[in-house]
Design a protein around this motif. Structure first.
Motif, mmCIF file in Angstrom:
data_model
loop_
_atom_site.group_PDB
_atom_site.id
_atom_site.type_symbol
_atom_site.label_atom_id
_atom_site.label_comp_id
_atom_site.label_asym_id
_atom_site.label_seq_id
_atom_site.Cartn_x
_atom_site.Cartn_y
_atom_site.Cartn_z
ATOM 1 N N LEU A 164 -54.135 -2.528 -102.273
ATOM 2 C CA LEU A 164 -54.565 -3.922 -102.331
ATOM 3 C C LEU A 164 -54.565 -4.404 -103.777
ATOM 4 C CD1 LEU A 164 -55.557 -6.187 -100.470
ATOM 5 C CD2 LEU A 164 -57.901 -5.430 -100.946
ATOM 6 N N THR A 165 -53.705 -5.371 -104.069
ATOM 7 C CA THR A 165 -53.634 -5.908 -105.421
ATOM 8 C C THR A 165 -52.889 -7.238 -105.383
ATOM 9 O OG1 THR A 165 -53.041 -5.348 -107.709
ATOM 10 C CG2 THR A 165 -51.448 -4.781 -106.020
ATOM 11 N N SER A 179 -58.177 -10.496 -94.568
ATOM 12 C CA SER A 179 -56.886 -10.127 -93.984
ATOM 13 C C SER A 179 -55.793 -10.457 -94.995
ATOM 14 C CB SER A 179 -56.651 -10.882 -92.673
ATOM 15 O OG SER A 179 -56.539 -12.276 -92.916
ATOM 16 N N VAL A 180 -54.580 -9.966 -94.723
ATOM 17 C CA VAL A 180 -53.412 -10.285 -95.548
ATOM 18 C C VAL A 180 -52.260 -10.603 -94.611
ATOM 19 C CG1 VAL A 180 -51.786 -9.487 -97.304
ATOM 20 C CG2 VAL A 180 -54.181 -8.762 -97.413
ATOM 21 N N PRO A 229 -55.594 -7.983 -90.236
ATOM 22 C CA PRO A 229 -56.997 -7.770 -90.603
ATOM 23 C C PRO A 229 -57.182 -6.431 -91.321
ATOM 24 C CG PRO A 229 -56.693 -7.508 -88.236
ATOM 25 C CD PRO A 229 -55.388 -7.981 -88.783
ATOM 26 N N LEU A 230 -58.064 -6.422 -92.321
ATOM 27 C CA LEU A 230 -58.328 -5.212 -93.092
ATOM 28 C C LEU A 230 -59.821 -4.909 -93.082
ATOM 29 C CD1 LEU A 230 -55.981 -5.843 -96.167
ATOM 30 C CD2 LEU A 230 -55.591 -4.277 -94.253
ATOM 31 N N PRO A 231 -60.202 -3.655 -93.315
ATOM 32 C CA PRO A 231 -61.620 -3.290 -93.302
ATOM 33 C C PRO A 231 -62.401 -3.992 -94.415
ATOM 34 C CG PRO A 231 -60.210 -1.338 -93.273
ATOM 35 C CD PRO A 231 -59.328 -2.504 -93.563
ATOM 36 N N ASP A 232 -63.700 -4.129 -94.208
ATOM 37 C CA ASP A 232 -64.577 -4.654 -95.248
ATOM 38 C C ASP A 232 -64.695 -3.644 -96.386
ATOM 39 O OD1 ASP A 232 -65.040 -6.920 -93.733
ATOM 40 O OD2 ASP A 232 -66.881 -6.118 -92.823
ATOM 41 N N ALA A 240 -56.592 1.903 -101.654
ATOM 42 C CA ALA A 240 -55.541 2.320 -100.732
ATOM 43 C C ALA A 240 -55.849 1.735 -99.362
ATOM 44 C CB ALA A 240 -55.471 3.842 -100.660
ATOM 45 N N LEU A 241 -54.853 1.186 -98.705
ATOM 46 C CA LEU A 241 -55.038 0.627 -97.375
ATOM 47 C C LEU A 241 -55.052 1.752 -96.340
ATOM 48 C CD1 LEU A 241 -52.620 -2.430 -97.631
ATOM 49 C CD2 LEU A 241 -55.078 -2.354 -98.063
ATOM 50 N N PRO A 242 -55.706 1.536 -95.200
ATOM 51 C CA PRO A 242 -55.737 2.585 -94.169
ATOM 52 C C PRO A 242 -54.345 3.051 -93.771
ATOM 53 C CG PRO A 242 -57.293 0.828 -93.638
ATOM 54 C CD PRO A 242 -56.507 0.354 -94.820
#
Length: 283
Positions: free
Chosen positions: A100-101, A113-114, A118-121, A128-130
């Motif tokens: 994430l950057t 989200s991107v 949706p992304l975790p809190d 690092a993304l999941p």
């Protein structure tokens, strides 16, 4: 001999026609925030071209690519041009992200989200993304975020799914290889088109310091800006000058030019395992 025909001048590359093929010629120009800066980085065009050639060869069994030759080019373009087959380019910038950057971080802070994913809190800059995500953008002067459904609406579901699958596969393969050599690939942009037989084909450039964010793995620390091997160094310098990100861009001082070039050389040598000599790699 029929002279080459100039077709298009981009921010950092030029396109020519030669004997029915296309010549994609990389200059030493630098563009940040979609604005070309007036100071070149010597050797940049050759470094990016030869790194793309190396990746095209590595990925050739995963997806067809547009490369015909990196050596059968006019002498004045030697080392920084490729001869390639013409493609009807798809009007989507195919971006894969594993960290994430950048603009994704700003969007996440607003929406969690991107590009509709949706992304975790609790994620921070450099997290690092999941798992890697597909975050396409429009292919225009100023790239705008697209959701996957936007790509479906524009290109059809089958093409959208193939673009997502191939983009993420190439990202995963490239990122895993780079990680073994101490480089984290935070994100990368790929472009695809249709060849004359209707085959989906990888074009443009691949996993270079202009199309990707490369971070040294041993310096990665989530929660802060990361040291970079790419043109983020120039972006950060340009921002520090107070420049408003509109033309004309500021001239780059010599020390920033030298440091930027060294980052490009470091990436090339780490990834390819070859010393940078400045010459074309036969493929």
């Amino acid at each position: 001999m029929t002279p080459v025909k100039h077709l298009h001048a981009g921010k950092v590359r030029d396109l020519y026609e030669d004997r029915g093929d296309l010549l994609l010629v990389a200059s030493d120009r630098v563009s940040v925030y979609d604005v070309p800066l007036p100071t070149p980085v010597p050797g940049k065009g050759a470094l990016l071209t030869q790194l793309s050639v190396w990746w095209f060869e590595r990925f050739r069994d995963l997806v067809p690519n547009h490369l015909l030759s990196a050596t059968d080019v006019p002498a004045e373009f030697a080392g920084r041009a490729v001869r390639c087959r013409p493609l009807t380019m798809i009007k989507v910038e195919c971006v894969a992200r594993g960290y994430l950057t950048g603009s994704a971080l700003a969007e996440y802070r607003r929406t969690s989200s991107v590009c509709g994913v949706p992304l975790p809190d609790g994620l921070v800059e450099g997290s690092a993304l999941p798992e890697p995500i597909f975050t396409p953008t429009t292919k225009a002067e100023n790239d705008l975020p697209m959701t996957f459904e936007d790509v479906v609406a524009q290109e059809g579901r089958d093409t959208a799914e193939r673009l997502r699958e191939i983009t993420l596969r190439l990202y995963r393969e490239g990122a895993a290889y780079a990680a073994e050599r101490g480089i984290l690939v935070a994100d990368t942009k790929l472009e695809f088109g249709w060849d004359t037989d209707g085959v989906l084909t990888l074009g443009d450039e691949v996993l270079t310091s202009d199309s990707s964010r490369f971070w040294p793995a041993d310096e990665w620390r989530p929660g802060r800006a990361q040291h970079s091997f790419d043109k983020q160094y120039v972006r950060d310098w340009a921002t520090s000058t107070g420049w408003n990100k509109t033309p004309p861009g500021p001239a780059i001082p010599d020390d920033v030019v030298t440091a930027t070039r060294q980052r490009y050389v470091d990436v090339y040598e780490r990834l390819t395992g070859q010393p940078w000599t400045g010459g074309p790699v036969a493929r």
